[in-house]
Design a protein around this motif. Sequence first.
Motif, PDB file in Angstrom:
ATOM      1  N   UNK A 101       0.895  -1.194   0.059  1.00 12.35           N
ATOM      2  CA  UNK A 101       0.226  -0.039  -0.036  1.00 12.35           C
ATOM      3  C   UNK A 101       0.879   1.275  -0.171  1.00 12.35           C
ATOM      4  N   UNK A 102       1.910   1.318   0.840  1.00 14.65           N
ATOM      5  CA  UNK A 102       2.719   2.340   0.889  1.00 14.65           C
ATOM      6  C   UNK A 102       3.704   2.691  -0.466  1.00 14.65           C
ATOM      7  N   UNK A 103       4.127   1.460  -1.214  1.00  9.77           N
ATOM      8  CA  UNK A 103       4.727   1.561  -2.165  1.00  9.77           C
ATOM      9  C   UNK A 103       3.913   2.067  -3.312  1.00  9.77           C
ATOM     10  N   UNK A 104       2.793   1.268  -3.540  1.00  9.28           N
ATOM     11  CA  UNK A 104       1.892   1.856  -4.695  1.00  9.28           C
ATOM     12  C   UNK A 104       1.545   3.040  -4.453  1.00  9.28           C
ATOM     13  N   UNK A 105       1.131   3.566  -3.176  1.00  6.90           N
ATOM     14  CA  UNK A 105       0.751   5.067  -2.950  1.00  6.90           C
ATOM     15  C   UNK A 105       1.766   5.993  -3.568  1.00  6.90           C
ATOM     16  N   UNK A 106       2.988   5.829  -3.396  1.00  4.81           N
ATOM     17  CA  UNK A 106       4.034   6.407  -3.752  1.00  4.81           C
ATOM     18  C   UNK A 106       4.014   6.598  -5.107  1.00  4.81           C
ATOM     19  N   UNK A 107       4.064   5.543  -5.656  1.00  7.00           N
ATOM     20  CA  UNK A 107       4.070   5.342  -7.177  1.00  7.00           C
ATOM     21  C   UNK A 107       2.931   6.012  -8.029  1.00  7.00           C
ATOM     22  N   UNK A 108       1.640   5.754  -7.371  1.00  3.69           N
ATOM     23  CA  UNK A 108       0.634   6.447  -7.879  1.00  3.69           C
ATOM     24  C   UNK A 108       0.622   8.040  -7.671  1.00  3.69           C
ATOM     25  N   UNK A 109       1.262   8.658  -6.571  1.00  6.32           N
ATOM     26  CA  UNK A 109       1.010   9.999  -6.291  1.00  6.32           C
ATOM     27  C   UNK A 109       2.058  10.748  -6.693  1.00  6.32           C
ATOM     28  N   UNK A 110       3.503  10.101  -6.878  1.00  4.15           N
ATOM     29  CA  UNK A 110       4.546  10.827  -7.382  1.00  4.15           C
ATOM     30  C   UNK A 110       5.063  10.606  -8.553  1.00  4.15           C
ATOM     31  N   UNK A 138      -4.239   5.047 -14.375  1.00  3.16           N
ATOM     32  CA  UNK A 138      -5.657   5.093 -13.683  1.00  3.16           C
ATOM     33  C   UNK A 138      -6.068   3.803 -13.943  1.00  3.16           C
ATOM     34  N   UNK A 139      -5.580   3.028 -14.902  1.00  2.00           N
ATOM     35  CA  UNK A 139      -6.203   1.675 -15.066  1.00  2.00           C
ATOM     36  C   UNK A 139      -5.704   0.559 -13.866  1.00  2.00           C
ATOM     37  N   UNK A 140      -4.263   0.887 -13.396  1.00  2.00           N
ATOM     38  CA  UNK A 140      -3.495   0.333 -12.297  1.00  2.00           C
ATOM     39  C   UNK A 140      -4.416   0.491 -11.212  1.00  2.00           C
ATOM     40  N   UNK A 141      -4.723   1.858 -10.977  1.00  2.05           N
ATOM     41  CA  UNK A 141      -5.500   2.259  -9.826  1.00  2.05           C
ATOM     42  C   UNK A 141      -6.988   1.642  -9.620  1.00  2.05           C
ATOM     43  N   UNK A 143      -7.013  -1.292   1.122  1.00  2.00           N
ATOM     44  CA  UNK A 143      -7.422  -0.894   2.226  1.00  2.00           C
ATOM     45  C   UNK A 143      -6.180   0.084   2.828  1.00  2.00           C
ATOM     46  N   UNK A 144      -4.995  -0.195   2.701  1.00  2.00           N
ATOM     47  CA  UNK A 144      -3.957   0.600   3.358  1.00  2.00           C
ATOM     48  C   UNK A 144      -3.592   1.997   2.265  1.00  2.00           C
ATOM     49  N   UNK A 145      -3.632   1.424   0.957  1.00  2.00           N
ATOM     50  CA  UNK A 145      -3.452   2.231   0.035  1.00  2.00           C
ATOM     51  C   UNK A 145      -4.502   3.373  -0.160  1.00  2.00           C
ATOM     52  N   UNK A 146      -5.591   3.216  -0.184  1.00  2.00           N
ATOM     53  CA  UNK A 146      -6.712   4.115  -0.159  1.00  2.00           C
ATOM     54  C   UNK A 146      -6.724   5.217   0.814  1.00  2.00           C
ATOM     55  N   UNK A 147      -6.152   4.611   2.073  1.00  2.00           N
ATOM     56  CA  UNK A 147      -5.926   5.784   3.206  1.00  2.00           C
ATOM     57  C   UNK A 147      -4.656   6.660   3.102  1.00  2.00           C
ATOM     58  N   UNK A 148      -3.489   6.212   2.245  1.00  2.00           N
ATOM     59  CA  UNK A 148      -2.453   6.881   2.358  1.00  2.00           C
ATOM     60  C   UNK A 148      -2.440   7.862   1.158  1.00  2.00           C
ATOM     61  N   UNK A 149      -2.835   7.356  -0.020  1.00  2.00           N
ATOM     62  CA  UNK A 149      -3.188   8.097  -1.454  1.00  2.00           C
ATOM     63  C   UNK A 149      -3.523   9.706  -0.797  1.00  2.00           C
ATOM     64  N   UNK A 150      -4.808   9.700  -0.250  1.00  2.00           N
ATOM     65  CA  UNK A 150      -5.334  11.068   0.093  1.00  2.00           C
ATOM     66  C   UNK A 150      -4.347  12.054   0.787  1.00  2.00           C
ATOM     67  N   UNK A 151      -3.608  11.456   1.760  1.00  2.00           N
ATOM     68  CA  UNK A 151      -2.671  12.181   2.446  1.00  2.00           C
ATOM     69  C   UNK A 151      -1.497  12.763   1.778  1.00  2.00           C
ATOM     70  N   UNK A 152      -0.753  11.656   0.928  1.00  2.00           N
ATOM     71  CA  UNK A 152       0.184  12.214   0.005  1.00  2.00           C
ATOM     72  C   UNK A 152      -0.153  13.319  -0.950  1.00  2.00           C
TER      73      UNK A 152
END
Length: 262
Positions: free
Chosen positions: A64-73, A80-83, A140-149
Amino acid sequence: MLRVIALLYVLGLVALPVASVVQHTFADGVGPVLDVLRSPDFLAALRLTVLVAGIAVVLNTVFGVGMALLLTRYRFPGRRLLSAIIDLPVSISPVVVGVALILVYGTYGWFGPALERIGFQVIFAVPGMVLATVLVSLPLVLREVVPTLEEAGLEQEQAAQSLGASAWQRFVRITLPTIRWALAYGVALSLARSLGEFGAVRVVSGSVAGTSQTLTLYVNDAYQEFGADAQRQAFAAAFVLMAIAVVLIAVIAALRPKEDRS
């Protein structure tokens, strides 16, 4: 009137079933419940539940943390397809997730025969149960971290990079403190989902007592048997799961941002 309707709705769907479980659990006193909690099958199911849920939460946290960094950075084709694909496991029935795992890792699946030849069994073993639990709680972890990033932006990280900070230093000193509460909230949600998973795990586990039976499977199998002892086992295990859920709900409520609580 709306308040009364809402209270009655919650009372009928939540409070009464919970009270019924508590009443049936302790109908014969505390002694029989303690006997169930000390039984070998219950302890084996509890250990397996903790093992599977623990591994799943760790994997989902790292992912979740790694994918959140990938999608936001980063911006790349197919982002979008990956998300959207990441949300797919929680959009379909857990039973379908279990069947899909069998089609891929089962005896007649894509990779099952090759894995069995080297002595590694996935389906009807702990690895399959872990995979099923990971999939049903994947975003679940990803969707909580993405908005914060997204809200934090890149300014602080870019400033640290210009001062010579390495990627690891930027993550530890800037990114991790920024997402710590969102990460804790996501981990709590992921743990709650992992502990209570039934459908996907049921399909891939086999539910053998003492070997591949989690607490949710223990409750189901005991409740389907005849006799007072079996019913007592089911209610005692259900009470334990319910107590864990209450604790996790309290943790989630405590971690929720103040503006959400208000």
